[in-house]
Enzyme design. Structure first.
Site, PDB file in Angstrom:
ATOM      1  N   CYS A 292      38.602  33.531  42.417  1.00 27.80           N
ATOM      2  CA  CYS A 292      37.884  34.807  42.527  1.00 27.80           C
ATOM      3  C   CYS A 292      38.254  35.534  43.828  1.00 27.80           C
ATOM      4  CB  CYS A 292      36.375  34.598  42.383  1.00 27.80           C
ATOM      5  SG  CYS A 292      35.513  36.152  42.087  1.00 27.80           S
TER       6      CYS A 292
ATOM      7  N   HIS B 253      35.668  31.713  37.499  1.00 28.46           N
ATOM      8  CA  HIS B 253      35.075  30.622  38.299  1.00 28.46           C
ATOM      9  C   HIS B 253      35.119  29.303  37.534  1.00 28.46           C
ATOM     10  CE1 HIS B 253      33.403  32.727  41.859  1.00 28.46           C
ATOM     11  NE2 HIS B 253      33.427  33.775  41.050  1.00 28.46           N
TER      12      HIS B 253
ATOM     13  N   GLU C   4      34.905  26.396  38.622  1.00 25.47           N
ATOM     14  CA  GLU C   4      33.975  25.393  39.168  1.00 25.47           C
ATOM     15  C   GLU C   4      32.632  25.405  38.439  1.00 25.47           C
ATOM     16  OE1 GLU C   4      34.679  28.257  40.472  1.00 25.47           O
ATOM     17  OE2 GLU C   4      33.084  29.046  41.763  1.00 25.47           O
TER      18      GLU C   4
END
Ligand code: MN
Length: 241
Positions: free
Chosen positions: A111, A216, A218
């Site tokens: 990002c 994202h 994660e």
């Protein structure tokens, strides 16, 4: 097997009482641990020699998400929607991105980290997608929408590092950004687009692993392909360790 050290950069965050703290989003840490690395946090605002010494010890770098980059770094004035400029973080991450590109040190940008790499290598950013791009896609849903929501797909360029990692030409992704890459940096290869043309992934193709994504992963560790992005960083870092 030796576990590689992955350095994760941090953000400046004042506490509720105004005291300065360094912060890291913990999902990046769990994804790196899950991938078999030793994640460590890199403070921002260090003396350059200290930063260099830490950089020399790590086997790879993760540049996580965060607030907007100072547009002065790409020769632009701030848009009214550009916010959260963190001067020491910008300088720390730009330095690490350039060193890693020079030395072929594995690096993964997420990002803000994706945008940061583009700026560090000489590209520019769209400062506010809703204001500057005619699109129906929701790249930045309201804050009550879960970070696991997948509002759009990305088309992955066949043969790219991203395509080889995820082994598909289309991914559904989350999207929590109001800025994006505008002019790609010289040598930075764009490897995924959203259907509206927004750039969603990039790489330096001649490096071992120098790779960025606009979404994202994660937050999407439950999706195999997303965890594989962290696994690929750690594998590249281990091979150089
Ligand atoms: Mn997006």
């Amino acid at each position: 097997m030796n576990k590689p050290l992955i350095g994760v950069t941090t953000a400046n965050r004042p506490s509720s009482s105004g005291l300065p703290f360094l912060a890291a989003y913990t999902k990046n840490i769990t994804a790196l641990e899950q991938a078999g690395s030793l994640p460590i946090l890199i403070p921002c605002g260090l003396d350059r020699e200290t930063l260099r010494a830490i950089y020399e010890r790590v086997d790879g770098i993760l540049l996580p998400g965060g607030s907007d980059i100072d547009p002065a770094h790409y020769g632009a004035s701030p848009h009214p929607k550009t916010e959260g400029i963190d001067v020491p973080r910008d300088e720390t991450e730009i330095t690490l991105a350039r060193w890693s590109a020079e030395d072929d040190r594995p690096l993964f940008g997420i990002c803000r980290g994706h945008q940061l790499v583009n700026v560090a290598l000489g590209g520019t950013l769209i400062q506010d997608i809703p204001d500057q791009v005619d699109t129906r896609l929701d790249h930045f849903p309201p804050s009550n929408v879960p970070r696991t929501h997948l509002p759009h797909e990305v088309r992955v360029e066949p043969g790219s590092l991203l395509a080889r990692i995820v082994n598909t030409d289309c991914l559904q992704v989350n999207s929590l950004h109001h800025q994006a890459i505008e002019e790609p940096a010289p040598g930075l290869h764009i490897t995924a687009h959203a259907p509206d043309g927004i750039i969603e992934a990039a790489e330096l193709s001649d490096r071992r692993f120098y790779h960025t994504v606009q979404w994202h992963p994660e937050d999407l560790q439950h999706i195999h392909e997303m965890q594989q992005l962290f696994d690929a960083l750690v594998k590249a870092a281990r091979n150089g360790a």
